[in-house]
Scaffold this active site. Structure first.
Site, PDB file in Angstrom:
ATOM      1  CE1 TYR A   1      -3.698   2.535   0.767  1.00 53.87           C
ATOM      2  CE2 TYR A   1      -2.211   3.330   2.476  1.00 53.87           C
ATOM      3  CZ  TYR A   1      -3.347   3.498   1.693  1.00 53.87           C
ATOM      4  OH  TYR A   1      -4.119   4.623   1.847  1.00 53.87           O
TER       5      TYR A   1
ATOM      6  N   PRO B   1      -3.513  12.206   3.353  1.00 56.25           N
ATOM      7  CG  PRO B   1      -5.675  11.458   2.922  1.00 56.25           C
ATOM      8  CD  PRO B   1      -4.296  11.434   2.362  1.00 56.25           C
TER       9      PRO B   1
END
Ligand SMILES: NC(=O)c1ccc[n+]([C@@H]2O[C@H](COP(=O)([O-])OP(=O)(O)OC[C@H]3O[C@@H](n4cnc5c(N)ncnc54)[C@H](O)[C@@H]3O)[C@@H](O)[C@H]2O)c1
Length: 258
Positions: A164, A194
């Site tokens: 990821y 984020p």
């Protein structure tokens, strides 16, 4: 087909039925923009429900179009819909990604090549494919705004998510290249990175103590919610933000520096 008002903005939000996408759809619709919300075909019921719910509130028109961001055909149909209903595409919120479906965190020695390829295909290749799909429509419109969804995990190398994190580092790089190549067309390309946002995915993947520690360790000592990204997203997407490009903006309440 309805003819769009010349001033109406046409926005595509991918990953619209996930933990953050709905907030983005609502925020753009509240500005009066026409929003095409999109997500995987399996999420069509949730997408239709979201479109009906936001449309009922008033503001811009919201519709749902299913599209897998790894399918050029799906993306072409998505852009075609936005063009047919709103005259083109002004903004792409490239938010879709494999996050919830990552499952439990695991050491990098236990990530299989297949899972690595799957995550990279959606998060990195899909992000690029979605950009490719909207570029002709944005060029035809004389410019546009693309906002990709990166992640602060790239900067602290969070454990358990090597595939990821690599995919989001790729998003960061794609953002820079796209900003350079598309700048002459008046298309800006930026990314939001984020921190840990308390979406159902983040809550499912992390024990409550982890989320609590993250919240207490930030400069702004509370849990982060999708709404914390909205003002930056609207700013990057605004017509007036045409000189901001190639940037990745970390929004994490000061988590990385804490
Ligand atoms: N929640 C966080 O803490 C956090 C932090 C940093 C970055 N992000 C990123 O922000 C974005 C949204 O996160 P979220 O928490 O809402 O995650 P989420 O998993 O709830 O939502 C992601 C959405 O993308 C969709 N999607 C997955 N594969 C797709 C494909 N091939 N084509 C089209 N759609 C596809 C999913 O169906 C889902 O609705 C993701 O890109 C995620 O990686 C999340």
């Amino acid at each position: 087909m309805t003819t769009p008002a010349p001033s109406s903005r046409s926005v595509i939000v991918t990953g619209a039925t996930g933990g953050m996408g709905g907030d983005f759809v609502r925020a753009f619709a509240a500005t009066g923009a026409d929003v095409v919300a999109s997500d995987l075909h399996r999420s069509s019921a949730a997408g239709e429900e979201l479109a009906a719910e936001v449309t009922a509130v008033g503001g811009g028109r919201v519709s749902f179009v299913p599209a897998d961001i790894t399918s050029d055909d799906d993306l072409a149909a998505l852009v075609e819909h936005a063009t047919a209903t709103s005259g083109g595409v002004d903004v792409l919120v490239n938010n879709a990604g494999i996050f919830m479906d990552l499952g439990a965190k695991r050491p990098m020695t236990e990530v299989t090549n297949d899972v690595w390829d799957q995550v990279m295909t959606v998060n990195a290749r899909g992000t690029w494919q979605a950009i490719k799909a909207v570029v002709p429509a944005m060029r035809a419109r004389g410019g546009g705004r693309i906002v990709n969804m990166a992640s602060s995990t790239v900067y602290n190398g969070v454990a358990g998510f090597v595939h990821y994190v690599a995919s989001k580092a790729a998003v960061d790089g794609i953002t820079r290249v796209a900003a350079r190549e598309l700048g002459p067309d008046g298309i800006t390309v930026n990314a939001l990175a984020p921190g840990l946002v308390e979406t159902p995915a983040a809550i499912a993947m992390n024990p409550p103590e982890y989320l609590q520690r993250a919240a207490q360790g930030r400069f702004i000592q509370r849990g982060m919610v999708p709404g914390d990204l909205v003002s930056a997203l609207l700013w990057l997407a605004a017509p007036e933000s045409g000189f901001v490009t190639g940037q990745t903006i970390i929004i994490d309440g000061g988590q990385l520096q804490a």
